[in-house]
Design an enzyme around this catalytic site. Structure first.
Site, PDB file in Angstrom:
ATOM      1  N   LYS A 172       6.285  17.155  -5.648  1.00 34.92           N
ATOM      2  CA  LYS A 172       6.437  15.843  -6.284  1.00 34.92           C
ATOM      3  C   LYS A 172       6.186  15.927  -7.781  1.00 34.92           C
ATOM      4  O   LYS A 172       5.296  16.663  -8.223  1.00 34.92           O
ATOM      5  CB  LYS A 172       5.423  14.851  -5.692  1.00 34.92           C
ATOM      6  CG  LYS A 172       5.709  14.444  -4.268  1.00 34.92           C
ATOM      7  CD  LYS A 172       4.582  13.588  -3.733  1.00 34.92           C
ATOM      8  CE  LYS A 172       5.024  12.227  -3.303  1.00 34.92           C
ATOM      9  NZ  LYS A 172       3.935  11.445  -2.682  1.00 34.92           N
ATOM     10  N   HIS A 180       4.730   3.546   5.593  1.00 37.33           N
ATOM     11  CA  HIS A 180       4.263   3.275   4.229  1.00 37.33           C
ATOM     12  C   HIS A 180       3.522   1.944   4.285  1.00 37.33           C
ATOM     13  O   HIS A 180       4.128   0.908   4.545  1.00 37.33           O
ATOM     14  CB  HIS A 180       5.457   3.192   3.271  1.00 37.33           C
ATOM     15  CG  HIS A 180       5.073   2.775   1.876  1.00 37.33           C
ATOM     16  ND1 HIS A 180       5.264   3.574   0.778  1.00 37.33           N
ATOM     17  CD2 HIS A 180       4.501   1.639   1.401  1.00 37.33           C
ATOM     18  CE1 HIS A 180       4.833   2.943  -0.311  1.00 37.33           C
ATOM     19  NE2 HIS A 180       4.362   1.761   0.050  1.00 37.33           N
ATOM     20  N   ARG A 224       1.309  -2.829 -11.468  1.00 40.53           N
ATOM     21  CA  ARG A 224       2.175  -3.958 -11.849  1.00 40.53           C
ATOM     22  C   ARG A 224       2.313  -4.893 -10.657  1.00 40.53           C
ATOM     23  O   ARG A 224       1.864  -4.574  -9.561  1.00 40.53           O
ATOM     24  CB  ARG A 224       3.565  -3.419 -12.196  1.00 40.53           C
ATOM     25  CG  ARG A 224       4.149  -2.639 -11.033  1.00 40.53           C
ATOM     26  CD  ARG A 224       5.629  -2.391 -11.116  1.00 40.53           C
ATOM     27  NE  ARG A 224       6.130  -1.978  -9.821  1.00 40.53           N
ATOM     28  CZ  ARG A 224       6.173  -0.741  -9.367  1.00 40.53           C
ATOM     29  NH1 ARG A 224       5.756   0.251 -10.109  1.00 40.53           N
ATOM     30  NH2 ARG A 224       6.633  -0.472  -8.157  1.00 40.53           N
TER      31      ARG A 224
END
Ligand code: ADP
Length: 445
Positions: free
Chosen positions: A158, A208, A291
């Site tokens: 990643k 997830h 955010r």
């Protein structure tokens, strides 16, 4: 409270922020590219400033133009939405240097979480369980091979600065690792200007699951429970639900308590999301987003709290309006992301809207800046709206979603509405038996 807020974004989130501001008695300034002069957020805002040509780097990413627009209009705070400059620590520093206020976290926390290696290290110290992986960045093939050997294949390479589901490579064995390691580094430089990569164990069938938190400047931190965002294509979320059908009240309380503790120690401010993979009853932290997220409405639907208003409140130095005990969860909510894309090959499908009929009725919310005659420009992300539905139970929510999708008419362009109609009728989806790879398998069949 701020008298006037500048919205440094476009599309549905710009409209969403405008609505929150106006509900709080705050006037708004829209900034827009030349391609967005006719956009709904521009039409509705109290003032608007054109900040450049269509290409995002010349307009929505153009920091000097955005700061100049704030100074010109006398806006004292800037809401960055999601995407664009929302997780740009440099933007946060510049805003502060101009005596303006970012409706978001401190620059140091944006920078820390933007580096996923640093984020892993920070949360490891706070005793949050991580996906097993390399201790820091991996800078040579020999160390990549050693780490992968210890973890066991398959592994995921990643990008430390990765985002939006990009910059990830799966390697199933040592031979694959050799090619994929250099490919991942090359891609990381090209996409993010930073070639640092790290390695995680590739989990075969995780969900997830992410936790919504909010912190004020008095050191108070609350959580708003979890969202299940496992319906994905190319590591990008397509549909989200809250609560996760998999998580018991006890499990929720324990992971959220740990997350709140970590955020408190960090001295964080504003809205944030801790993302986890969940498999075989265990949580594994992957990253933190600093955010408001696309999928925040499902949390709003089950808690009745306006998260954008809460963001504005804490940025203005006020206390959180809710204590943890005040936050209760009611019913079930699902969000479908509607993209201007072919539902078959997912190619972007910009163009003019020739028919528009959004669904309505109890428990139905449409967050979109679409209108009849609007031309979806080709320059930006293809998401054109979100359908969010609430029900007393998951079953009621699914029935309501089904009928809302049937009511929804968007003509003139291709959209992903047919994909949603199909996927929510699948038995595995109805039974909530899916993982992050499920949708890709469905599409292939
Ligand atoms: P991004 O910041 O690009 O969104 P994330 O780290 O949040 O990247 O991961 C996005 C998605 O990629 C996850 O929701 C999951 O589907 C998949 N993913 C990430 N890490 C792993 C892993 N270790 N094993 C399996 N899938 C993973």
């Amino acid at each position: 409270m701020f008298p006037k807020v500048l919205i440094a974004n476009r599309g549905e989130i710009a409209l969403r922020i405008h609505r929150a501001c106006r509900d709080m008695g705050i006037s708004t300034v829209a900034v827009h590219s030349t391609a967005d002069s006719e956009a709904m957020h521009v039409r509705l805002a109290d003032e608007s400033v054109c900040i450049g040509p269509p290409a995002p780097r010349d307009s929505y990413l153009n920091i000097p133009s955005i700061i100049a627009a704030a100074e010109l209009t006398g806006a004292t705070a800037i809401h960055p939405g999601y995407g664009f400059l929302s997780e740009n620590a440099e933007f946060a520093r510049i805003i502060e240097a101009h005596n303006l206020i970012l409706i978001g976290p401190k620059a140091q926390h944006i920078a820390m979480m933007g580096d996923k290696v640093a984020a892993r290290q920070a949360f490891d110290e706070f005793d949050i369980p991580l996906v097993p992986g390399s201790e820091g960045a991996v800078d040579s093939l020999s160390s990549a091979s050693r780490v992968a050997g210890e973890l066991g294949y398959p592994v995921l390479i990643k990008a430390a600065a990765g985002g939006g589901g990009r910059g990830m490579q799966v390697a199933s064995n040592k031979v694959e690792l050799e090619g994929k390691f250099s490919m991942a580094r090359r891609e990381a430089i090209e996409a993010f200007g930073n070639g640092q990569v790290y390695i995680e164990k590739y989990l075969p069938n995780p969900r997830h699951i992410e936790l919504q938190i909010m912190a004020d400047s008095f050191g108070d931190v609350v959580h708003f429970g979890e969202r299940d965002c496992s319906i994905q294509r190319r590591h990008q979320k397509i549909l989200e639900e809250a609560p996760s059908p998999l998580i018991s009240e006890k499990l929720r309380a324990s992971i959220c308590l740990r997350a709140v503790g970590a955020i408190q120690k960090l001295g964080y401010l504003g809205a944030g999301t801790l993302e986890f993979l969940y498999q075989d009853g265990e949580f594994y932290f992957i990253e933190m987003n600093t955010r408001i997220q696309v999928e925040h409405p499902v949390t709003e639907m089950i808690t009745g709290v306006d998260l954008v208003c809460e963001q504005i409140r804490v940025a203005a130095g006020e206390r959180l309006s809710q204590r943890q005990d005040d936050i209760t969860f009611k019913g079930h909510a699902i969000e479908c992301r509607i993209n201007a894309e072919s539902p078959v090959d997912f190619r972007p499908a910009p163009g003019q809207i020739t028919e528009y009929h959004p669904p309505g009725g109890s428990g139905v919310r449409v967050d979109s800046a679409l209108y009849l005659g609007y031309i979806v420009p080709q320059f930006y992300d293809s998401m054109i709206g979100k359908l969010i539905v609430h029900g007393a139970s998951r079953n009621e929510c699914l029935n309501r979603l089904n009928r809302s999708l049937e009511e929804f008419v968007v003509g003139g362009i291709e959209t992903t509405l047919p994909l949603h109609k199909r996927l929510i009728r699948e038995r595995d989806f109805i039974n909530a038996e899916y993982d992050v790879h499920w949708l890709e398998r469905l599409i292939k069949n």
